[in-house]
Scaffold this active site. Sequence first.
Site, PDB file in Angstrom:
ATOM      1  CB  CYS A   2      -0.858   0.026   1.261  1.00 43.40           C
ATOM      2  SG  CYS A   2      -1.812  -1.452   1.501  1.00 43.40           S
ATOM      3  NE  ARG A  27       4.234   1.838  -1.498  1.00 41.79           N
ATOM      4  CZ  ARG A  27       5.330   1.100  -1.335  1.00 41.79           C
ATOM      5  NH1 ARG A  27       6.352   1.276  -2.145  1.00 41.79           N
ATOM      6  NH2 ARG A  27       5.415   0.187  -0.400  1.00 41.79           N
ATOM      7  CD1 TRP A  75      -1.484  -5.616  -2.467  1.00 42.22           C
ATOM      8  CD2 TRP A  75      -2.152  -4.720  -4.373  1.00 42.22           C
ATOM      9  NE1 TRP A  75      -1.470  -6.604  -3.409  1.00 42.22           N
ATOM     10  CE2 TRP A  75      -1.887  -6.087  -4.596  1.00 42.22           C
ATOM     11  CE3 TRP A  75      -2.593  -3.963  -5.437  1.00 42.22           C
ATOM     12  CZ2 TRP A  75      -2.034  -6.703  -5.830  1.00 42.22           C
ATOM     13  CZ3 TRP A  75      -2.745  -4.582  -6.673  1.00 42.22           C
ATOM     14  CH2 TRP A  75      -2.464  -5.928  -6.851  1.00 42.22           C
ATOM     15  CG  ASN A 101       2.635  -0.939   2.940  1.00 41.64           C
ATOM     16  OD1 ASN A 101       2.027  -1.952   2.601  1.00 41.64           O
ATOM     17  ND2 ASN A 101       3.790  -0.580   2.412  1.00 41.64           N
ATOM     18  N   GLY A 102       1.199  -3.225   5.308  1.00 38.64           N
ATOM     19  CA  GLY A 102       1.822  -4.466   5.789  1.00 38.64           C
ATOM     20  C   GLY A 102       0.767  -5.468   6.204  1.00 38.64           C
ATOM     21  CD  GLU A 488       6.906 -16.845 -17.541  1.00 38.94           C
ATOM     22  OE1 GLU A 488       5.935 -17.298 -18.194  1.00 38.94           O
ATOM     23  OE2 GLU A 488       6.970 -15.664 -17.171  1.00 38.94           O
ATOM     24  CE  LYS A 492       7.459 -12.442 -18.620  1.00 39.73           C
ATOM     25  NZ  LYS A 492       6.508 -13.463 -18.424  1.00 39.73           N
ATOM     26  CD  GLU A 495       5.163 -11.109 -21.797  1.00 29.58           C
ATOM     27  OE1 GLU A 495       4.020 -10.656 -21.949  1.00 29.58           O
ATOM     28  OE2 GLU A 495       5.476 -11.799 -20.829  1.00 29.58           O
ATOM     29  CG  HIS A 511      10.817 -36.139 -31.115  1.00 33.42           C
ATOM     30  ND1 HIS A 511      10.752 -37.432 -31.547  1.00 33.42           N
ATOM     31  CD2 HIS A 511      11.331 -36.189 -29.863  1.00 33.42           C
ATOM     32  CE1 HIS A 511      11.155 -38.246 -30.582  1.00 33.42           C
ATOM     33  NE2 HIS A 511      11.514 -37.516 -29.546  1.00 33.42           N
ATOM     34  CE  LYS A 610       0.608  -7.208 -14.882  1.00 27.01           C
ATOM     35  NZ  LYS A 610       1.758  -8.090 -15.137  1.00 27.01           N
TER      36      LYS A 610
END
Length: 615
Positions: A2, A27, A75, A101-102, A488, A492, A495, A511, A610
């Site tokens: 946050c 944040r 958040w 925040n936490g 993955e 990365k 993209e 193959h 996103k």
Amino acid sequence: MCGIVGYIGNRDAYPIVLNGLKRLEYRGYDSAGIALYDGTKIQLCKTKGKVADLEEKFSRQMATKCKIGIGHTRWATHGVPNDINSHPHYSNSGDLVIIHNGIIENYASIKKELINRGYTFYSDTDTEVLVNLIEDIKINQKVKLGQAVQIALNEVVGAYAIALFDKNKPDEIVVAKLGSPLAIGIGEDEFFVASDATPFIEFTKNAIYLEDEEMAIIRLGKDVNIRKVKDDSSVAPYIQKLKLNLEQIEKGGYDYFMLKEIYEQPSVIKDTYRGRLLADKGIIKLGGLENHIEKFTNADRIIIVACGTSWHAGLVAEYIFEDWARIPVEVEYASEFRYRNPVITDKDIIIAISQSGETADTLAAIKLAKEKGAFVYGICNVVGSTISRATDSGTYTHAGPEIGVASTKAFTTQITVLTMIALKLAKVKGTISQSNYRLHLRELELIPSNVEMALQKNNDIEEIAKLFKDATNFLYLGRGYNFPVALEGALKLKEISYIHAEGYPAAEMKHGPIALIDEQMPIVVIAVNSNHYDKVVSNIQEIKSRKGKIIAVVTEGDTVVKELADYIMEVPNTPETLSPLVTTIPLQLLSYHIALMLGRNVDQPRNLAKAVTVE
Ligand code: AGP
């Protein structure tokens, strides 16, 4: 994660706090609030939504000039985003207001004790518990606010960056820090507090960054009084002269959010298992799973539905769940699953993985599964997101906002959650030995430091990126747990650099893809210590005989692959079953540096969004 902001001084606190919140919205942005003392009372306004919504709502209360104020952009980690769960929170008397925040892990037991003492709670948050604990100590032990905070923080377990004030003493703000950042801006007879310097950088470049388990009593006309939470001993303030500009600070000093988020992985993996992985006690506590264990242990199979990077995390989970919990797992692209008229029964468990919690195909797959009677478990990063509310239960990753379009910390925190679920189920089913179970708990606890060590190879990886930034094709190869990591890594690169890349099981190369190999083709091979190591070495030799350029991810100290590969990217020795959490790091950094060298917009690559909320 946050954002918190506070001000005390002779300017009007309202615009300073409000603009500070706008600067901290990166944040966390699911709700916002502000509290100001106008000389007679506290004016408090908070709302679900963005800071702009708060600004619109607050103006209706005719904000007057106030000299002290705090603000928060949330958040959510406990309690869905709504008005009542937004910060600031009052204490029961209405005298104290706090922002936080936490995560307070032991808030439930403290809350129960305070309720027994007659306290009333209006929100689901851990923060409201903290402010009432502070009030209870202040009243019953007859101590000042600063002392009450110091005593209270010795009773809580978790992470915090807090700011609070007492309307009866409006010339003082008390702050404290453990695990979450907190900066104090030192002005001319005015003070600022914030999660970072962005809210006050235009007013002062003199800042104190509190260290963990430090608190400060900030009083107008006095020096900042820094104390140690543990024993209330005094700490000499260290005032830094900031050189960063506003934009750099938002990104934590990194050039791009993606790089910042790559480097956040040690701390957010820890945040994700904090309070859940109790290795010393041999316990995994997952609130969303506890009441549904039987469904999982009696399930015919687990079907994982996801897209993109989240789908790759699901593939890693397939290896983990089948290897440890012996539950059959199928991993499905949500976009295929939803249209192919799949066979689903009420003996199936669906696990839906989604960072944003808004991916349309994943949401549609969930709805289809629920129509057919399956139990759906969600793993999301955004609290209160559509998918998190559509599932029957779930576990949130605590990665904090992932701003970069290319997913990085979401991937590793998703795997962290999936690993904890698999370990817990394996323990309940008795399909994992006690020693192996305890070993994995301890090894999982070591992952943040392993990731930290992998990140330290950044400069070596940047040098490799320079040599291959002009390649037009890449092949990524991996076996076992690291086959999904190869996929993955290829995603990365694709993209963010727009270079074509393909991930393949290393054995599958023969193959077909081996026809692609020539001296122009870089092949990234994940060749860390594993049951497949010798087979991967053979694959590397096959590539070498065709003059392919080999970039190998190896375990530190490897001497065999080091002789065969053209370039190596080292990671610390990690059990194969947990290695995806570490082997993905050099692949993230390789993609980042290549894209940067090609002048790409790393945070917002072309054509991408996103969250893919359309089909
Ligand atoms: C990954 O880097 C991409 N951003 C994309 O593939 C993403 O993983 C996919 O769209 C799924 O998003 P979600 O996790 O928010 O559902």
